[in-house]
Design an enzyme around this catalytic site. Sequence first.
Site, mmCIF file in Angstrom:
data_model
loop_
_atom_site.group_PDB
_atom_site.id
_atom_site.type_symbol
_atom_site.label_atom_id
_atom_site.label_comp_id
_atom_site.label_asym_id
_atom_site.label_seq_id
_atom_site.Cartn_x
_atom_site.Cartn_y
_atom_site.Cartn_z
ATOM 1 N N TYR A 28 11.999 3.011 -2.714
ATOM 2 C CA TYR A 28 12.409 4.182 -1.876
ATOM 3 C C TYR A 28 13.773 4.787 -2.139
ATOM 4 C CZ TYR A 28 8.629 4.415 1.452
ATOM 5 O OH TYR A 28 7.190 4.278 2.286
ATOM 6 N N LYS B 137 5.200 -8.993 -6.047
ATOM 7 C CA LYS B 137 4.388 -8.778 -7.214
ATOM 8 C C LYS B 137 5.047 -9.354 -8.314
ATOM 9 C CE LYS B 137 0.829 -6.816 -9.136
ATOM 10 N NZ LYS B 137 -0.621 -7.254 -9.077
ATOM 11 N N ASP C 36 -1.487 -7.579 -3.873
ATOM 12 C CA ASP C 36 -3.009 -7.123 -3.967
ATOM 13 C C ASP C 36 -3.603 -8.254 -3.270
ATOM 14 O OD1 ASP C 36 -2.022 -8.893 -6.009
ATOM 15 O OD2 ASP C 36 -3.580 -8.093 -7.358
ATOM 16 N N ASP D 104 5.292 -0.709 3.413
ATOM 17 C CA ASP D 104 4.602 0.709 3.952
ATOM 18 C C ASP D 104 3.313 0.572 3.967
ATOM 19 O OD1 ASP D 104 4.800 3.494 4.823
ATOM 20 O OD2 ASP D 104 4.355 3.945 2.576
ATOM 21 N N ASP E 210 0.526 -0.295 7.437
ATOM 22 C CA ASP E 210 -0.605 0.584 7.748
ATOM 23 C C ASP E 210 -1.986 -0.023 7.713
ATOM 24 O OD1 ASP E 210 0.822 3.083 8.229
ATOM 25 O OD2 ASP E 210 -0.451 4.215 6.837
#
Length: 357
Positions: free
Chosen positions: A135, A190, A222, A246, A250
């Site tokens: 970001y 990851k 994942d 992020d 959600d």
Amino acid sequence: MKIAILPGDGIGPEIIEQAVRVLNALDEKFEMETAPVGGAGYEAHGHPLPEGTLKIAKEADAILFGAVGDWKYDKLERALRPEQAILGLRKNLNLFANLRPAILYPELAGASTLKPEVVSGLDILIIRELTGDIYFGQPRGVRECPDGPFKGEREGFDTMRYAESEIRRIAHVAFQAARKRGKRLTSVDKANVLETFQFWKDIVTDVHKEYQDVVLEHMYVDNAAMQLVRAPKKFDVIVTGNMFGDILSDEASMLTGSIGMLPSASLDANNKGLYEPSHGSAPDIAGKGVANPLATILSAAMMLRYSLNKAEQADRVEAAVKKVLSQGLRTPDIHEEGTTKVGTKEMGDAVVKALAS
Ligand code: IPM
Ligand code: MG
């Protein structure tokens, strides 16, 4: 105590209005100052985060934030878009720890798109690092590709990076939060592909030495995305980076069926914080008086708890929200047959009334 009130765009002003009413109904005096932010900041002062607004936010003990964004600003250059307001506040105020609870209220079990037995009683806390990662990493931009098979073409690029101290401080927040809950922490990375997240994993593992009472597990992002819909109740606290957080937050919010119910807190090292609903500005329903104000009201409760040290008042607000749900009152986003459909203001009225009783 000073609270900066930043309503923003879309449904922001309507939902903030109800949260302010709730705060005013408590037996505490708060000094509140309202300032424009996002598209509203751009309209008023030509910038999504006007200097005056940033100053008010910096001077306050806490910030209550509505939402920013509207399609009509999509054509503006990136630096002037409403989203820059929230990114700028996070960065300028060092709000590196983002707490996003996903709680399923028993009254709303039917609102989830998942089977009730998979989600009923769900109570997880996602802790998202908020001021680092891809970001904010530099360099970034669009340039002529310097090497490789696409040399000479234009390319877009961003930089994923985390400094050791950034990982350590968010890990401490996460372990401490887990300690106060179910004592289980899942660090999402990851590491199988990215250097940044192998480093993340190593540092979180090191910080764990100070929290041996907490069970730490590592999970690839994942897999975490999959486990969140497969068996979400297996999670207690999740900690992850800005980008993965992020996306996963959600996803987690949707397990509960209504993002209109979920608050969030973004804290600095001293528990000064910005509080906002997890949902966005919903320009499609703005001004119609149908938006759900409960996520914002619950954000105000988090603010009372974390930044203003008023745990008792926070409990009262949360109990009032539970009460209106048990009375069967529902804004359209959580409405089901057999419940009473109400608008934004009526919902605010009901919470204020429940506080008094
Ligand atoms: C969020 C939002 C923001 C983010 C946007 C509006 C910049 O999606 O708070 O999750 O990506 O962090
Ligand atoms: Mg988001």
